[in-house]
Design a protein around this motif. Structure first.
Motif, PDB file in Angstrom:
ATOM      1  N   ASN A 177      18.511 -16.597  16.682  1.00 56.23           N
ATOM      2  CA  ASN A 177      17.003 -16.658  17.289  1.00 56.23           C
ATOM      3  C   ASN A 177      16.291 -17.708  17.472  1.00 56.23           C
ATOM      4  OD1 ASN A 177      17.148 -13.561  16.907  1.00 56.23           O
ATOM      5  ND2 ASN A 177      17.206 -14.116  14.752  1.00 56.23           N
ATOM      6  N   TRP A 178      16.894 -18.872  17.264  1.00 55.79           N
ATOM      7  CA  TRP A 178      15.991 -20.141  17.464  1.00 55.79           C
ATOM      8  C   TRP A 178      15.499 -20.365  18.912  1.00 55.79           C
ATOM      9  CZ3 TRP A 178      19.420 -24.113  14.177  1.00 55.79           C
ATOM     10  CH2 TRP A 178      19.271 -23.914  12.705  1.00 55.79           C
ATOM     11  N   LYS A 179      16.386 -19.962  19.719  1.00 56.87           N
ATOM     12  CA  LYS A 179      16.333 -19.913  21.300  1.00 56.87           C
ATOM     13  C   LYS A 179      14.672 -19.215  21.602  1.00 56.87           C
ATOM     14  CE  LYS A 179      19.282 -16.298  22.698  1.00 56.87           C
ATOM     15  NZ  LYS A 179      19.843 -16.127  21.363  1.00 56.87           N
ATOM     16  N   LYS A 180      14.346 -18.266  20.732  1.00 57.23           N
ATOM     17  CA  LYS A 180      13.290 -17.571  21.044  1.00 57.23           C
ATOM     18  C   LYS A 180      11.898 -18.308  20.879  1.00 57.23           C
ATOM     19  CE  LYS A 180      15.285 -12.978  19.636  1.00 57.23           C
ATOM     20  NZ  LYS A 180      15.442 -12.199  18.594  1.00 57.23           N
ATOM     21  N   ILE A 181      12.052 -19.632  20.356  1.00 54.16           N
ATOM     22  CA  ILE A 181      10.749 -20.399  20.625  1.00 54.16           C
ATOM     23  C   ILE A 181      10.067 -20.521  21.926  1.00 54.16           C
ATOM     24  CG2 ILE A 181      12.032 -22.621  21.087  1.00 54.16           C
ATOM     25  CD1 ILE A 181       8.977 -22.319  18.611  1.00 54.16           C
ATOM     26  N   GLU A 182      11.000 -20.423  22.843  1.00 52.37           N
ATOM     27  CA  GLU A 182      10.592 -20.426  24.342  1.00 52.37           C
ATOM     28  C   GLU A 182       9.449 -19.135  24.650  1.00 52.37           C
ATOM     29  OE1 GLU A 182      10.681 -23.049  26.018  1.00 52.37           O
ATOM     30  OE2 GLU A 182      12.265 -24.037  24.576  1.00 52.37           O
ATOM     31  N   PHE A 183       9.973 -17.911  24.016  1.00 52.12           N
ATOM     32  CA  PHE A 183       9.276 -16.890  24.072  1.00 52.12           C
ATOM     33  C   PHE A 183       7.908 -16.828  23.413  1.00 52.12           C
ATOM     34  CE2 PHE A 183       8.278 -13.222  21.276  1.00 52.12           C
ATOM     35  CZ  PHE A 183       7.778 -12.236  22.153  1.00 52.12           C
ATOM     36  N   LEU A 184       8.114 -17.248  22.372  1.00 49.49           N
ATOM     37  CA  LEU A 184       6.792 -17.503  21.321  1.00 49.49           C
ATOM     38  C   LEU A 184       5.787 -18.348  22.062  1.00 49.49           C
ATOM     39  CD1 LEU A 184       7.655 -18.190  17.475  1.00 49.49           C
ATOM     40  CD2 LEU A 184       6.553 -16.047  18.341  1.00 49.49           C
ATOM     41  N   ASP A 185       6.299 -19.525  22.475  1.00 51.20           N
ATOM     42  CA  ASP A 185       5.457 -20.543  23.074  1.00 51.20           C
ATOM     43  C   ASP A 185       4.666 -19.817  24.575  1.00 51.20           C
ATOM     44  OD1 ASP A 185       4.271 -22.743  24.350  1.00 51.20           O
ATOM     45  OD2 ASP A 185       6.131 -23.961  23.994  1.00 51.20           O
ATOM     46  N   LYS A 186       5.514 -19.121  25.052  1.00 49.06           N
ATOM     47  CA  LYS A 186       4.922 -18.761  26.337  1.00 49.06           C
ATOM     48  C   LYS A 186       3.886 -17.373  25.976  1.00 49.06           C
ATOM     49  CE  LYS A 186       6.654 -16.428  30.348  1.00 49.06           C
ATOM     50  NZ  LYS A 186       7.945 -15.786  30.761  1.00 49.06           N
ATOM     51  N   THR A 187       4.717 -16.477  25.157  1.00 49.44           N
ATOM     52  CA  THR A 187       3.597 -15.432  24.960  1.00 49.44           C
ATOM     53  C   THR A 187       2.347 -15.536  24.196  1.00 49.44           C
ATOM     54  OG1 THR A 187       5.752 -14.275  24.729  1.00 49.44           O
ATOM     55  CG2 THR A 187       4.146 -12.932  23.902  1.00 49.44           C
ATOM     56  N   LEU A 188       2.541 -16.547  23.069  1.00 43.18           N
ATOM     57  CA  LEU A 188       1.200 -16.878  22.310  1.00 43.18           C
ATOM     58  C   LEU A 188       0.092 -17.387  23.277  1.00 43.18           C
ATOM     59  CD1 LEU A 188       2.762 -17.306  18.817  1.00 43.18           C
ATOM     60  CD2 LEU A 188       1.820 -15.313  19.667  1.00 43.18           C
ATOM     61  N   HIS A 189       0.684 -18.393  23.807  1.00 40.08           N
ATOM     62  CA  HIS A 189      -0.478 -19.180  24.792  1.00 40.08           C
ATOM     63  C   HIS A 189      -0.986 -18.410  25.727  1.00 40.08           C
ATOM     64  CE1 HIS A 189       1.445 -22.857  22.565  1.00 40.08           C
ATOM     65  NE2 HIS A 189       0.080 -23.474  22.829  1.00 40.08           N
ATOM     66  N   GLN A 190      -0.084 -17.535  26.302  1.00 43.32           N
ATOM     67  CA  GLN A 190      -0.692 -16.653  27.536  1.00 43.32           C
ATOM     68  C   GLN A 190      -1.647 -15.631  26.790  1.00 43.32           C
ATOM     69  OE1 GLN A 190      -0.247 -16.787  30.760  1.00 43.32           O
ATOM     70  NE2 GLN A 190      -1.924 -15.442  30.678  1.00 43.32           N
ATOM     71  N   ALA A 191      -1.519 -15.217  25.833  1.00 48.86           N
ATOM     72  CA  ALA A 191      -2.173 -14.168  25.052  1.00 48.86           C
ATOM     73  C   ALA A 191      -3.803 -14.864  24.715  1.00 48.86           C
ATOM     74  CB  ALA A 191      -1.453 -13.524  23.586  1.00 48.86           C
ATOM     75  N   ARG A 192      -3.742 -16.263  24.230  1.00 44.94           N
ATOM     76  CA  ARG A 192      -4.856 -16.846  23.834  1.00 44.94           C
ATOM     77  C   ARG A 192      -5.579 -17.213  25.083  1.00 44.94           C
ATOM     78  NH1 ARG A 192      -5.887 -18.988  19.190  1.00 44.94           N
ATOM     79  NH2 ARG A 192      -6.742 -21.020  20.002  1.00 44.94           N
ATOM     80  N   ARG A 193      -4.939 -17.395  26.395  1.00 42.12           N
ATOM     81  CA  ARG A 193      -5.609 -17.592  27.586  1.00 42.12           C
ATOM     82  C   ARG A 193      -6.222 -16.235  27.916  1.00 42.12           C
ATOM     83  NH1 ARG A 193      -1.436 -21.323  28.679  1.00 42.12           N
ATOM     84  NH2 ARG A 193      -0.249 -19.698  29.809  1.00 42.12           N
ATOM     85  N   ASP A 194      -5.543 -14.942  27.551  1.00 41.55           N
ATOM     86  CA  ASP A 194      -6.214 -13.869  28.158  1.00 41.55           C
ATOM     87  C   ASP A 194      -7.118 -13.346  27.009  1.00 41.55           C
ATOM     88  OD1 ASP A 194      -4.201 -13.794  29.853  1.00 41.55           O
ATOM     89  OD2 ASP A 194      -3.089 -12.449  28.707  1.00 41.55           O
ATOM     90  N   GLY A 195      -7.642 -14.322  26.028  1.00 39.64           N
ATOM     91  CA  GLY A 195      -8.750 -14.033  25.242  1.00 39.64           C
ATOM     92  C   GLY A 195      -8.661 -13.472  24.221  1.00 39.64           C
ATOM     93  N   LEU A 196      -7.333 -13.148  23.577  1.00 33.90           N
ATOM     94  CA  LEU A 196      -7.128 -12.605  22.281  1.00 33.90           C
ATOM     95  C   LEU A 196      -7.430 -13.671  21.225  1.00 33.90           C
ATOM     96  CD1 LEU A 196      -3.911 -10.194  22.598  1.00 33.90           C
ATOM     97  CD2 LEU A 196      -6.247  -9.708  22.699  1.00 33.90           C
ATOM     98  N   ASP A 197      -8.207 -12.876  20.129  1.00 35.33           N
ATOM     99  CA  ASP A 197      -8.763 -13.832  18.977  1.00 35.33           C
ATOM    100  C   ASP A 197      -7.541 -13.788  17.914  1.00 35.33           C
ATOM    101  OD1 ASP A 197     -10.170 -15.366  17.325  1.00 35.33           O
ATOM    102  OD2 ASP A 197     -11.860 -14.228  17.412  1.00 35.33           O
ATOM    103  N   PHE A 198      -6.673 -14.738  17.942  1.00 34.43           N
ATOM    104  CA  PHE A 198      -5.810 -14.840  16.741  1.00 34.43           C
ATOM    105  C   PHE A 198      -5.422 -16.367  16.434  1.00 34.43           C
ATOM    106  CE2 PHE A 198      -3.012 -14.763  20.583  1.00 34.43           C
ATOM    107  CZ  PHE A 198      -1.958 -15.881  20.323  1.00 34.43           C
ATOM    108  N   HIS A 199      -4.863 -16.260  15.298  1.00 33.76           N
ATOM    109  CA  HIS A 199      -4.291 -17.842  14.765  1.00 33.76           C
ATOM    110  C   HIS A 199      -2.975 -17.300  14.351  1.00 33.76           C
ATOM    111  CE1 HIS A 199      -8.635 -18.733  15.403  1.00 33.76           C
ATOM    112  NE2 HIS A 199      -8.249 -19.807  15.815  1.00 33.76           N
ATOM    113  N   ALA A 200      -2.482 -18.602  13.582  1.00 31.04           N
ATOM    114  CA  ALA A 200      -1.123 -18.324  12.847  1.00 31.04           C
ATOM    115  C   ALA A 200      -1.116 -19.625  11.738  1.00 31.04           C
ATOM    116  CB  ALA A 200      -0.197 -18.647  13.640  1.00 31.04           C
ATOM    117  N   ASP A 201      -0.351 -19.236  10.533  1.00 27.25           N
ATOM    118  CA  ASP A 201      -0.196 -20.510   9.593  1.00 27.25           C
ATOM    119  C   ASP A 201       1.338 -20.527   9.404  1.00 27.25           C
ATOM    120  OD1 ASP A 201       0.773 -18.563   7.514  1.00 27.25           O
ATOM    121  OD2 ASP A 201      -1.216 -17.679   7.865  1.00 27.25           O
TER     122      ASP A 201
END
Ligand SMILES: [Zn+2]
Length: 540
Positions: A262-286
């Protein structure tokens, strides 16, 4: 202004906000910072203790928002492993687990744990609600400030036990009531552990219902998602859906892409989370700065194995035909040749077993016992009654660095405050227990130059404090609490390793909690100046 008790002179001040460091002086009176400037007047400083901080960084105490520990804060009030790292505040109750509301099946679980781990009688667990537990902690004293989330798994266990049934309207109503009671007592939000029983049996509706309460109260929703590996995509979608539909500010716990496939899924994470933040979703991670996780050894089993709680799970492992099915499922899901070698035994309660296997990996243990690895697993699970924890080497350094570089990711330990001696000591813990924050500064700031010192400190102080609504902490400014850490940015380092984890970090001169000296030159003092923190102390 009244004169200060304590003044730091010649310090390199990294104030937590991310702005460039500056040389100056910081004055403390009682539990607060009262002044921070390039030069304070000699008149003002008269009578204060002076600390020459030349060549040292003065930063806000680190805020560890992903902590665990339910009975440990009562078993050892020193919180030595945290405060020695510079942590002055932690938020516990992550991944769905809290020792309140202590009723029903949850009480049974903790009574057993208290007896097995610390030899306590059930009468010592004389609290039920969050507010009673907080009173208990305050009575015992603590060396760091402690806040809590309300654990969804604990709420569900208290109301419905460890069954996999959907909750009826009565159960849902009782859970809502208990969550509100915990939030009113000062919990900072709701945590879920959707990979663990009984959280893993909850529907989206059940979670969204409770997250909605958090949204209305301005509290946080945090999630250890259903999957951090093969079903990472649907788990991210589920978490963002809760955030979007309920409006609850959301925290993704220990963000990762687990297991090599699943290491290749980093691309999915990068794209999805940054897009969601641009869409205004209020989330963070640790995220913790290591490529291995740590949790119960039995987390390798499928969810159906846990139904009904530990007694039922043990029955299944003891039943040879069911256990053969479990072995086949685990093997089918994890075909990699090194699967068992990547699992290292950490904490073991059974004494003889502890001496024999802690620190060893499951492939070694199987060879030593001359059995199949699953058979070794089964023996350990049964003999140690499912209390064994393990370290799973399942991540990669490239993805870790990428995740740590994202501006919305905080540094957090995912560890319980333990000591290297005494009742909370574990034979072979995850090194993050004693190394998380110094490691971030040594490896990822000084050596790898992944982040500037100022940005790394922001992710360890102001960002977690703001996100979790921890009032007046996480920055150095007049009026803030005097939670401070003084360290040498050139020498600070973690000393704990996977083969030798019970070691304190080096390079930290002093740690102050609420203006009181708690660590001096690597020695933990019995200051106990920490407080139990409650949400809404100022953000009301
Ligand atoms: Zn977790």
């Amino acid at each position: 202004m009244d004169s200060p008790d304590l003044v730091f002179e010649n310090a390199t001040i990294v104030d937590g906000t991310g702005k460039p460091s500056w040389k100056g002086e910081v004055a403390v009176r009682r539990d607060r910072v009262v002044a921070a400037a390039e030069k304070l007047s000699d008149n003002f400083k008269n009578g204060a203790e002076r600390v020459n901080a030349a060549g040292r960084v003065l930063a806000p105490g680190f805020v560890d928002v992903h902590a665990h520990g339910e009975l440990e804060p009562l078993a050892d009030t020193s919180a030595a492993g945290k405060v020695v790292e510079g942590v002055t505040t932690e938020i516990s109750g992550n991944c769905g687990l809290t020792p309140f509301p202590l009723m029903g099946a949850l009480r049974g679980r903790f009574e057993k744990e208290a007896c097995d781990e610390y030899g306590w009688k059930p009468s010592r667990l004389d609290w039920s609600s969050a507010s009673e537990y907080f009173d208990k902690l305050e009575g015992a004293g603590c060396s760091i400030n402690r806040g809590f989330l309300a654990g969804h798994g604990s709420l569900r266990a208290a109301v419905n036990g460890y069954g996999n049934n959907p909750l009826g309207e009565d159960g849902r109503r009782l859970m809502r009531h208990l969550l509100e009671d915990s939030l009113n007592a000062g919990c900072f939000g709701l945590s879920t552990g959707l990979a663990y029983p009984p959280g893993c049996y909850a529907s989206h509706e059940e979670i969204a219902d409770l997250a909605g309460i958090c949204a209305r109260k301005g509290a946080l929703y945090t999630s250890h998602m259903r999957s951090e590996s093969d079903e990472l995509e649907t788990s991210i979608a589920e978490t963002l859906r809760v955030c979007r539909e309920t409006g609850a500010r959301t925290q993704i716990s220990h963000l990762k892409t687990a297991l090599q496939r699943n290491w290749k899924k980093i691309e999915f994470l990068d794209k999805t989370l940054h897009q969601a933040r641009r869409d205004g979703l209020d989330f963070h991670a640790d995220r913790y700065p290591y490529t291995a996780s740590s949790t119960g050894l039995d987390s390798i089993l499928p969810n159906w194995a846990y139904v009904g709680g530990n007694t039922e799970e043990l029955k299944r492992l003891n039943d040879s035909s069911i256990s053969a099915t479990l072995e086949a499922e685990v093997a089918a899901k994890n075909p990699e040749a090194d699967f068992w070698a990547r699992i290292q035994v950490a904490a073991v309660t059974h004494e003889a077993l502890r001496i024999e296997i802690s620190g060893r990996n499951m492939a070694e243990i199987a060879t030593m016992w001359n059995v199949r690895p699953f058979e070794a697993f089964r023996r350990i699970a049964i003999e140690d009654e499912l209390r064994t924890t393990a370290i799973f080497s399942s991540m990669c350094e490239d993805n870790l660095e990428r995740i740590l570089s994202w501006e919305f990711v905080m540094v957090a330990s995912d560890a319980t405050a333990r000591n290297i001696s005494g009742p909370t000591r574990v034979a072979a813990p995850h090194p993050r227990t004693f190394g998380t924050f110094p490691r971030m500064l040594a490896r990822y700031v000084r050596e790898r130059k992944l982040l500037s010192l100022e940005e790394a400190i922001r992710r360890m102080t102001a960002l977690p404090a703001e996100t979790f609504h921890i009032a007046d902490r996480g920055t150095i400014r007049p009026g803030a609490y005097a939670d401070l850490v003084l360290f040498d940015a050139q020498t600070i380092r973690d000393e704990a390793t996977f083969s030798d984890a019970n070691r304190f970090p080096t390079g930290i001169d002093r740690v102050y909690v609420n203006g009181v000296l708690a660590v001096k030159d690597g020695t933990v003092l019995d200051a106990r100046a920490g407080r139990v923190l409650r949400h809404y102390e100022r953000f009301n």
